[in-house]
Write a protein that holds these residues in place. Structure first.
Motif, mmCIF file in Angstrom:
data_model
loop_
_atom_site.group_PDB
_atom_site.id
_atom_site.type_symbol
_atom_site.label_atom_id
_atom_site.label_comp_id
_atom_site.label_asym_id
_atom_site.label_seq_id
_atom_site.Cartn_x
_atom_site.Cartn_y
_atom_site.Cartn_z
ATOM 1 N N LEU A 34 -14.106 1.404 -0.587
ATOM 2 C CA LEU A 34 -13.188 0.485 0.068
ATOM 3 C C LEU A 34 -13.916 -0.830 0.325
ATOM 4 O O LEU A 34 -14.868 -0.875 1.104
ATOM 5 C CB LEU A 34 -12.695 1.074 1.394
ATOM 6 C CG LEU A 34 -11.761 0.189 2.227
ATOM 7 C CD1 LEU A 34 -10.417 0.014 1.521
ATOM 8 C CD2 LEU A 34 -11.557 0.785 3.625
ATOM 9 N N SER A 178 -7.917 7.452 -6.358
ATOM 10 C CA SER A 178 -7.760 6.029 -6.673
ATOM 11 C C SER A 178 -6.304 5.600 -6.544
ATOM 12 O O SER A 178 -5.994 4.543 -5.987
ATOM 13 C CB SER A 178 -8.265 5.744 -8.088
ATOM 14 O OG SER A 178 -9.649 6.002 -8.195
ATOM 15 N N MET A 181 -5.326 5.396 -2.829
ATOM 16 C CA MET A 181 -5.878 4.240 -2.122
ATOM 17 C C MET A 181 -5.238 2.937 -2.577
ATOM 18 O O MET A 181 -5.035 2.024 -1.777
ATOM 19 C CB MET A 181 -7.391 4.186 -2.311
ATOM 20 C CG MET A 181 -8.134 5.269 -1.552
ATOM 21 S SD MET A 181 -9.933 5.168 -1.729
ATOM 22 C CE MET A 181 -10.276 3.562 -1.034
ATOM 23 N N MET A 182 -4.892 2.827 -3.853
ATOM 24 C CA MET A 182 -4.322 1.586 -4.375
ATOM 25 C C MET A 182 -2.804 1.520 -4.229
ATOM 26 O O MET A 182 -2.206 0.469 -4.473
ATOM 27 C CB MET A 182 -4.691 1.431 -5.849
ATOM 28 C CG MET A 182 -6.165 1.196 -6.084
ATOM 29 S SD MET A 182 -6.561 0.826 -7.822
ATOM 30 C CE MET A 182 -6.065 2.359 -8.612
ATOM 31 N N SER A 183 -2.187 2.611 -3.828
ATOM 32 C CA SER A 183 -0.723 2.639 -3.738
ATOM 33 C C SER A 183 -0.235 1.614 -2.716
ATOM 34 O O SER A 183 -0.881 1.370 -1.696
ATOM 35 C CB SER A 183 -0.249 4.046 -3.332
ATOM 36 O OG SER A 183 -0.694 4.363 -2.025
ATOM 37 N N PRO A 184 0.930 0.994 -2.985
ATOM 38 C CA PRO A 184 1.451 -0.064 -2.112
ATOM 39 C C PRO A 184 2.299 0.464 -0.965
ATOM 40 O O PRO A 184 3.157 -0.261 -0.451
ATOM 41 C CB PRO A 184 2.295 -0.900 -3.085
ATOM 42 C CG PRO A 184 2.843 0.121 -4.025
ATOM 43 C CD PRO A 184 1.751 1.159 -4.201
ATOM 44 N N LYS A 190 0.248 6.284 3.909
ATOM 45 C CA LYS A 190 -1.206 6.323 3.699
ATOM 46 C C LYS A 190 -1.853 7.392 4.585
ATOM 47 O O LYS A 190 -2.769 8.098 4.159
ATOM 48 C CB LYS A 190 -1.812 4.947 3.993
ATOM 49 C CG LYS A 190 -1.472 3.868 2.976
ATOM 50 C CD LYS A 190 -2.129 4.144 1.647
ATOM 51 C CE LYS A 190 -1.864 3.038 0.630
ATOM 52 N NZ LYS A 190 -2.672 1.834 0.848
#
Length: 226
Positions: A34, A178, A181-184, A190
């Motif tokens: 991160l 990955s 963590m990158m999901s909008p 989250k």
């Protein structure tokens, strides 16, 4: 768990008291990275202290207490009860008072009692998730085909591209973490991904959230997933 130059074999290798960095919408998972851009004086002090010590800080979200009438707006903000310990594995000064750093996830933790603060930042007694320090052989339990189908549908619906060669090379663990963590998605989603008990459940949660978002925003989910 081997992170940077350190090895964490069990909860006894981790501190009982941990400084925490509250970040809304941030997700750090064990083994993942991160990046952070730190500029607030109290968190600059926190990073200084961590670099001089064990290089560990906790990433945790503020609790989802909006709209509750029993919350005193003047009180210390409440935090979610589960976060992730990160080790500082890269660090740079910008010359304008900021730090650019990267944390690598060690393991999740549960917040216990808050202890006296230090230089403006908050510290808590914690209970590490010891199972995160093991090397579970659970990647084969992930439904990779369903995960990639949901990912592809999301990209297509939003007219986005991906490096599919890299995606195909990634392990199931790297792929799931990955993508999570990158999901909008929002803070609650989250947090659900963070608190998933294992990799299989995290993948299933990610697929379910993606399908809900696609159905809500684009309608006919069956056509989207084809």
């Amino acid at each position: 768990m081997h992170v940077g130059n350190a090895r964490y074999l069990g909860p006894k290798d981790l501190p009982e008291i941990l400084p925490v960095f509250p970040l809304t919408g941030a997700l750090l998972l064990p083994g993942a990275q991160l990046p952070l851009n730190i500029f607030e004086p109290r968190y600059l002090a926190m990073l200084d202290d961590a670099l001089a010590g064990n290089r560990l800080i906790g990433i945790v979200q503020p609790s989802f207490a909006e709209g509750r009438n029993d919350i005193d707006a003047s009180s210390v903000p409440a935090l979610c009860q589960v976060g992730c310990i990160g080790r500082i594995t890269s660090f740079a000064e910008t010359g304008d008072g900021r730090y650019i750093t990267s944390l690598t996830g060690v393991c999740r933790f549960r917040l216990f009692a808050e202890v006296a603060g230090c230089r403006g930042y908050r510290r808590f007694r914690i209970g590490p998730f010891g199972s995160d320090l093991e090397n579970p052989d659970d990647e084969s339990l992930v439904d990779r085909e369903a995960l990639l189908a949901a990912f592809r549908a999301y990209l297509d619906a939003n007219k986005l591209e991906a490096d599919w060669e890299s995606v195909e090379r990634a392990s199931n663990r790297t792929l799931v973490n990955s993508m999570a963590m990158m999901s909008p998605y929002g803070p609650a989603e989250k947090q659900a991904l963070l608190e998933a008990p294992d990799l299989k459940t995290r993948a299933e949660t990610l697929i379910a959230i993606t399908e809900i978002v696609l159905a809500r925003n684009f309608g006919d989910l069956d056509n989207i997933l084809q």
